[in-house]
Design an enzyme around this catalytic site. Structure first.
Site, mmCIF file in Angstrom:
data_model
loop_
_atom_site.group_PDB
_atom_site.id
_atom_site.type_symbol
_atom_site.label_atom_id
_atom_site.label_comp_id
_atom_site.label_asym_id
_atom_site.label_seq_id
_atom_site.Cartn_x
_atom_site.Cartn_y
_atom_site.Cartn_z
ATOM 1 N N LYS A 192 -7.106 -12.472 -0.114
ATOM 2 C CA LYS A 192 -7.350 -11.573 1.015
ATOM 3 C C LYS A 192 -8.651 -11.976 1.692
ATOM 4 C CE LYS A 192 -5.452 -8.312 3.372
ATOM 5 N NZ LYS A 192 -4.149 -8.528 3.970
ATOM 6 N N SER A 216 0.990 -8.343 5.947
ATOM 7 C CA SER A 216 0.254 -7.190 5.431
ATOM 8 C C SER A 216 0.976 -5.910 5.842
ATOM 9 C CB SER A 216 -1.196 -7.225 5.927
ATOM 10 O OG SER A 216 -2.040 -6.607 4.995
#
Length: 584
Positions: free
Chosen positions: A187, A383
């Site tokens: 991330k 996401s």
């Protein structure tokens, strides 16, 4: 005194009356003009100008103050529908792509390219001319039967690269810091605030993603131009397309010529005298003609296409913002319409608010209990964009789609060190221990950090659970391919995040199959609302704030400004892709 008041009131009243009449006449003219039938003359050539084509869906707008409904037809899939109709339109002889500028993403470009490839099967021509071909415009234009370039033009063909900017040292020097809490080793949205260079994990995922997209692009170019992929890679490595002469020598283009020669060649092709102009029609006008004159209302069964495009944020939403308000109304209306037999959710989003993503996920879950839901992924479904896709019956992606990025993060600005350096100090009074756990002007409280981390972990676990249930995997299996990592559509199939490679049309065919229907028509959602101020801007009588700022600082700087604004508006935990990949 009363006389002067009456005169003034009369003048003001007359002024307001004439202003209202003026705006009313303009509005009526606009409506009348918008309903004029577009005539396609014999022996016409479609001009494929994509300057105003930005979104998959141009949006439906309800001007409630005027009881007027606007439905522009310049969305990508309006254009693709028009190209499909043009195949059998006897008045259309071919397509001209002239100095094309486009803001479409790479997956959108592939969808349009496929439509042009299909158009060519009719035996009609696609010709292309440009002074400058960017890599993305060359990818699109390489589908043409014949490519022209200006004698002093340029062709960019060098492969893809990605660049990150890091702020760790800047934070330490200035005292302006971002407190970062994340889950997922990939991330990397927050990595610039933690490091001075890319982590090995981020380098791996970025490199693999760029190579996957590049391979998809050169494979298509190879088929159209009949140049081996290996040769195309050598051309890119050695910049052997950088001049018109090199581009011609290496078969990237077909002819070096000025624009007048290009037009004369088209005239010869469609048998128009050299001293005459050939008939043209802009794709936007043709798209409008097709949409307004060729809608088959006799078919009762429908498939709803719900477009989810843009950042995921709270609120109503807009044509480039996915809000739970518009999505809730769209999905509810589609599932309650007895004539709608299935729903295709077209997703083009890098993510955003985790809470809004969960709310939209719930709406899809409710809808799926009543009728099938199929997802068609565009440029991004990453996401939060993947969150709202994961529970569909079937998921389609383009090979160049960017998806995955299953991870969450939170960022909190902290200026305590910076303010201390310049002599600004903050003190607090509170009634309870955690009444003021966070302040940007105080060092981050350990308890608050612990609670926030706990919240991040809960959202991440919920995200994993949603994906696991939707994809029929275990949470452990999802976690192994999650951690915030992004995948191309091609890679996502191998790991189970996507079912099939294909575009919107493939998704519609799958939806019809699941609904057990053969004949159907489509209906687009959502519907948005606009105000009187927007009407004035449309007439040119008042410029929108957006247009004024663009004029002052330019398109590129406005894009950066919007990203900063979106960053400042982010609330709560974010399920957002770590970067936006823009290919020129």
């Amino acid at each position: 005194m009363n006389f002067l008041k009456n005169v003034l009131a009369t003048i003001v009243g007359l002024f307001l009356f004439f202003m209202i009449c003026f705006f009313a006449l303009l509005f009526i003219s606009a409506i009348a003009g918008s309903s004029d039938e577009v005539k396609v003359k014999e022996n016409s050539v479609i001009e494929l100008d994509l300057a105003k084509v930005q979104f998959d869906y141009a949006g439906k707008t309800n001007y409630k103050e005027f009881n007027y409904f606007a439905n522009p037809h310049n969305g990508l899939f309006d254009i693709i529908k028009a190209l499909k109709y043009a195949k059998t339109d006897n008045n259309v002889k071919g397509i001209s792509i002239l100095n094309n500028n486009t803001s479409l993403g790479i997956a959108q470009t592939k969808a349009l390219r496929n439509a042009l490839e299909d158009f060519k099967k009719s035996g009609k021509f696609v010709y292309s001319y440009s002074n400058i071909y960017t890599q993305k415009s060359y990818y699109l234009n390489s589908v043409a039967n014949k490519l022209y370039i200006n004698p002093v033009g340029q062709l960019d063909f060098k492969g893809f690269s990605a660049e990150y900017m890091f702020f760790k040292d800047f934070q330490e020097k200035t005292g302006l810091k971002m407190e970062v809490i994340r889950h997922g080793k990939y991330k990397s949205a927050v990595e610039p605030f933690l490091e001075n260079k890319m982590s090995d994990a981020n380098k791996i995922q970025t490199s693999e993603l760029l190579h996957a997209i590049w391979n998809a692009v050169v494979t298509d170019i190879s088929k159209s131009r009949k140049i081996p992929v290996e040769t195309l890679n050598n051309i890119a490595n050695n910049l052997n397309g950088r001049t018109p002469q090199l581009a011609l020598q290496n078969h990237l283009i077909d002819k070096i010529a000025y624009e007048d020669v290009y037009h004369n060649d088209i005239k010869k092709l469609i048998k128009v005298a050299e001293d005459k102009d050939y008939e043209t029609i802009k794709i936007e006008e043709y798209s409008k003609s097709v949409a307004t004159q060729n809608t088959d209302l006799s078919t009762k069964d429908k498939i709803a296409i719900v477009y989810a495009q843009g950042e995921i944020m709270g609120g109503e939403g807009d044509v480039n913002v996915i809000g739970e308000g518009a999505m809730h109304k769209a999905l509810k209306e589609a599932r309650e319409d007895k004539n709608v037999k299935a729903i295709v959710l077209r997703v083009d989003s890098p993510g955003g608010s985790a809470l809004t993503s969960e709310l939209i996920w719930r709406e899809i879950e409710l809808t799926k209990k009543i009728k099938p839901v199929v997802v068609s992924m565009g440029n991004y479904a990453a996401s939060g964009g993947y969150y709202i896709s994961c529970n569909a019956n079937t998921i389609f992606a383009e090979s160049t789609t960017i998806t995955g990025s299953i991870g969450v993060f939170g960022m909190l600005p902290n200026f305590s060190e910076a303010t201390s350096r310049i002599g600004i100090h903050v003190d607090q009074v509170k009634t309870h221990n955690n009444a003021s756990s966070y302040s940007p002007f105080k060092p981050l409280d350990d308890n608050f950090k612990q609670f926030t981390t706990e919240g991040i972990e809960n959202v991440y676990q919920t995200f994993l659970t949603r994906v696991a249930a939707g994809r029929k995997m275990t949470v452990e299996q999802v976690d192994a391919i999650a951690q915030g990592r992004v995948w191309s559509g091609e890679e996502a199939i191998k790991i189970g995040l996507v079912d099939k490679i294909g575009g919107l049309q493939d998704a519609l065919q799958e939806a019809a199959k699941l609904a057990k229907i053969k004949a159907y028509r489509t209906v687009d959602y959502p519907e948005y609302e606009k105000s009187f101020e927007d009407v004035l801007a449309a007439f040119g009588l008042a410029q929108s704030k957006e247009n004024l700022i663009k004029q002052e600082i330019g398109e590129d700087n406005y894009f950066i400004l919007q990203k900063i604004k979106q960053l400042s508006m982010q609330k709560g935990v974010q399920a957002r892709m770590e970067y936006q990949l823009i290919i020129n």
